[in-house]
Design a protein around this motif. Structure first.
Motif, PDB file in Angstrom:
ATOM      1  N   ASP A 180     -17.473   5.494 -14.635  1.00 26.71           N
ATOM      2  CA  ASP A 180     -18.911   5.526 -14.919  1.00 26.71           C
ATOM      3  C   ASP A 180     -19.681   6.011 -13.692  1.00 26.71           C
ATOM      4  O   ASP A 180     -19.571   5.434 -12.601  1.00 26.71           O
TER       5      ASP A 180
ATOM      6  N   LYS B 117     -24.647   1.731 -12.883  1.00 24.13           N
ATOM      7  CA  LYS B 117     -25.293   0.554 -13.469  1.00 24.13           C
ATOM      8  C   LYS B 117     -24.334  -0.629 -13.606  1.00 24.13           C
ATOM      9  O   LYS B 117     -24.770  -1.778 -13.635  1.00 24.13           O
ATOM     10  N   TYR B 118     -23.051  -0.337 -13.702  1.00 26.08           N
ATOM     11  CA  TYR B 118     -22.095  -1.410 -13.998  1.00 26.08           C
ATOM     12  C   TYR B 118     -21.064  -1.577 -12.886  1.00 26.08           C
ATOM     13  O   TYR B 118     -20.046  -2.240 -13.084  1.00 26.08           O
ATOM     14  N   SER B 119     -21.344  -1.019 -11.733  1.00 24.86           N
ATOM     15  CA  SER B 119     -20.380  -1.099 -10.634  1.00 24.86           C
ATOM     16  C   SER B 119     -20.141  -2.534 -10.181  1.00 24.86           C
ATOM     17  O   SER B 119     -19.074  -2.855  -9.638  1.00 24.86           O
ATOM     18  N   HIS B 120     -21.125  -3.421 -10.407  1.00 18.69           N
ATOM     19  CA  HIS B 120     -20.963  -4.821 -10.008  1.00 18.69           C
ATOM     20  C   HIS B 120     -19.914  -5.550 -10.842  1.00 18.69           C
ATOM     21  O   HIS B 120     -19.496  -6.654 -10.490  1.00 18.69           O
TER      22      HIS B 120
ATOM     23  N   SER C 293     -23.046   6.334 -13.539  1.00 13.23           N
ATOM     24  CA  SER C 293     -24.429   5.844 -13.480  1.00 13.23           C
ATOM     25  C   SER C 293     -24.627   4.793 -12.393  1.00 13.23           C
ATOM     26  O   SER C 293     -25.732   4.611 -11.878  1.00 13.23           O
TER      27      SER C 293
END
Length: 277
Positions: free
Chosen positions: A21, A25-28, A23
């Motif tokens: 991904d 946004k979801y790397s956490h 973006s």
């Protein structure tokens, strides 16, 4: 009765999606095992902890994990109001995993009691009642102490080949479980999520299954449906129908799960039980 949550998987498909991904946004979420992903404001598995707390029959809880993620589960367990035993399968990588059926056996070591097995990355629709499931199970055991109970929920035509499909008779007894069949191979459109009640009398059949398949590839022991497929040939296994399940596989299915779960209003109880720290 014991509850065993199977949480030793590595979630390779989701992890790959997160890594790909762009973006950010979801790397956490990278590195978080699927059962600990937030759904409705708390880790997914916490919703099961709330569910277990609603029935008096469940007196002990075991979560089977891998060594890599064990510290994360130990930290999570400290947020809970009741005692949870964390047991590791000893693996540190997907390649070294022991397999889901071996994790079932690990979770019931020294346990002579009826056992509820739940996949740690599974959530069910709001019609599911654990109390109802246990009541039916206890009724079935009065007829035959070996009896076991699984769930059956509808699956779309295009997804038949992605799930374990059960074929049942007019009495709701499971006659066959077909692991990921093609749609033309069965008339059934009932998938069997990993939520099983296995009677104490039938628990030794888990180890017998492992002994029979120990020389076979890991894939023969890495899907709980393979064990259920063998179990229905040995003891009475019945089906309790439910409306459906939330899929938590890749990133998109996880995001859909979060949206659907919230829209079904299934959040508040688990949030009250445990806050994410």
């Amino acid at each position: 009765m014991k509850a065993v949550v199977l949480a030793a998987g590595y979630g390779t498909r989701l992890e790959r999606d997160l890594q790909d991904d762009t973006s950010g946004k979801y790397s956490h979420l990278i590195g978080i095992p699927k059962p600990l992903l937030p759904v409705g404001g708390v880790p997914l598995v916490t919703h099961w902890i709330h569910c277990f707390s609603t029935v008096p029959q469940i007196s002990s809880l075991v979560v089977v994990v891998n060594d890599l993620h064990k510290p994360l589960y130990e930290q999570w367990s400290k947020t809970l109001p009741q005692e949870v035993t964390i047991v590791s399968d000893g693996s540190n990588s997907n390649e070294g995993r022991s397999g889901a059926v071996a994790c079932m056996a690990l979770g019931v070591q020294g346990c002579p009691n009826d056992t509820l097995f739940v996949a740690g990355d599974t959530l069910l629709k709001c019609d599911f009642s654990l109390a109802t499931m246990i009541s039916k199970f206890e009724s079935l055991k009065k007829e035959d102490g070996r009896a076991c109970l699984v769930l059956g929920c509808p699956v779309s035509e295009e997804n038949v080949s992605k799930h374990g499909i059960i074929e049942i008779d007019e009495s709701d007894r499971v006659r066959h479980l077909l692991e990921k069949p093609q749609p033309h191979e069965t008339a059934s459109r009932l998938q069997c999520p990993c939520v099983y009640l296995i009677s104490a009398v039938s628990l030794p059949l888990i180890q017998e299954f492992l002994d029979r398949t120990q020389e076979q590839p890991l894939s023969c022991r890495d899907a709980t449906g393979k064990f259920i497929s063998a179990l229905v040939e040995q003891v009475p296994v019945y089906c309790l129908p439910v409306a459906g399940r939330y899929d938590v596989g890749g990133l998109q299915s996880y995001l859909s799960c979060c949206t659907e779960f919230a829209s079904d209003g299934m959040v508040a109880a688990a949030q009250d039980l445990c806050k994410v720290k």
